[in-house]
Design a protein around this motif. Structure first.
Motif: not given
Length: 344
Positions: A250-264, A266-274
């Motif tokens: 993600a091109s900045n931390d705000e959008m990276a944090a949003a990516t973590l939120h989107a993964a969670r 969906r029940g995904m684990s970070v970093p195991e699934d993404l």
């Protein structure tokens, strides 16, 4: 003979045995003075009870003791960090910071900048990207005789008018790190159109994949606007893919944090699934869980240097005495949001 009237800067200079310029440097906490000279002048100032007349000095300069910061940036944290760096450089001086947001897409943008510069009679001005990437603002400052510095993600101007980072190179390093761990389906949440930083970071991303011989499907690129909300929408689009990416830059931390939120969600684990990598190394990167692997962008140091460049002529006889760097390498910070992809 008893002296009448208020003491002047000429009185201080005469009694201390120094020039008016040296007295001015003491008043403005210039770094160019040795401690003995500073102490001597400060003692004379105290003995005389001299108080600088800011209005008279501003009139002599034909400028106010104001440094401007002009921006059109959706990333509030970035603007706050820039202010922090500039204020650090201006501490203990008579200079003040005045912030002016503008609309870079307005047909009157250049006229708005001109009106602001002329109305405030600024001593100097700092432009943030993407406004800084417009060559016409630099031409305007040169026309008006106003000191200026432009911040960018690549070289924009001569060294005295620029502070820049190496966005493309460091993003290539970050993506190479993901590739070395075994990731091949790597998504990109790009920055906003019209931002040089977004182009430089995308270029670094694409260079890494090309060097590794990895073909990048267009579906693995989603556009964002450096905000949490646009990052969330972009991450959802990437994670809806089948097969979905095993890593996202993600091109900045705000959008990276949003990516973590989107993964969670969906029940995904970070970093195991993404695996997730951001850019900026703002406070959010280390405060969320898992903390983000990200690029440390030395924004506060860049802003501090930019302010010192603007004040260089005030501190030095010819503006060259204060040597400040123009290029600030960013560095990859390894944290817990990145791991090899799951087998299979």
């Amino acid at each position: 003979m008893e002296r009448t009237g208020k003491p002047t800067i000429n009185d201080v200079a005469r009694i201390a045995g120094v020039s008016k310029k040296t007295v001015s440097r003491v008043i403005n906490r210039s770094p160019l003075l040795n401690s003995d000279t500073r102490a001597k002048v400060e003692q004379v100032i105290a003995d005389l009870g001299y108080v600088p007349n800011v209005q008279a000095r501003a009139l002599a300069l034909r400028r106010n003791f104001l440094i401007g910061l002009i921006h059109d940036n959706p990333n509030a944290q970035m603007v706050m960090n820039v202010q922090a760096g500039m204020l650090e450089a201006m501490r203990d001086t008579e200079f003040e910071l005045i912030v002016r947001p503008i609309d870079r897409g307005s047909s009157t943008m250049l006229e708005d900048v001109r009106n602001f510069l002329e109305r405030q009679r600024l001593y100097g001005v700092m432009f943030l990207p993407p406004v800084s990437e417009n060559e016409m603002v630099a031409e305007l400052c040169r026309e008006l005789g106003i000191r200026y510095v432009r911040m960018g993600s690549a070289t924009l101007d001569s060294s005295e008018h620029m502070v820049a980072s190496n966005d493309s190179e460091v993003v290539t390093e970050a993506v190479n790190h993901l590739i070395a761990l075994g990731h091949r389906r790597i998504g990109l949440i790009a920055g906003p159109h019209g931002f040089r930083s977004a182009r430089e970071r995308r270029k670094g991303f694409e260079n890494a994949l090309e060097e590794a011989g990895i073909k990048l499907p267009r579906s693995l690129i989603a556009d964002g606007n450096y905000t949490f909300e646009t990052g969330l929408a972009a991450a959802d689009r990437l994670l809806d893919l089948s097969p979905r990416p095993t890593a996202i830059f993600a091109s900045n931390d705000e959008m990276a944090a949003a990516t973590l939120h989107a993964a969670r969600r969906r029940g995904m684990s970070v970093p195991e699934d993404l695996s997730i990598v951001g850019f900026d190394d703002t406070a959010i990167a280390s405060h969320i869980w898992p903390p983000l692997t990200t690029v440390h962008w030395p924004i506060i140091s860049m802003a501090r240097s930019a302010a010192l460049k603007l004040l260089a002529e005030f501190f030095g006889d010819d503006g060259s005495a204060v040597e400040e760097p123009s290029l600030f390498p960013s560095t990859l910070i390894h944290r817990a949001s990145v791991a090899p992809p799951r087998e299979g």
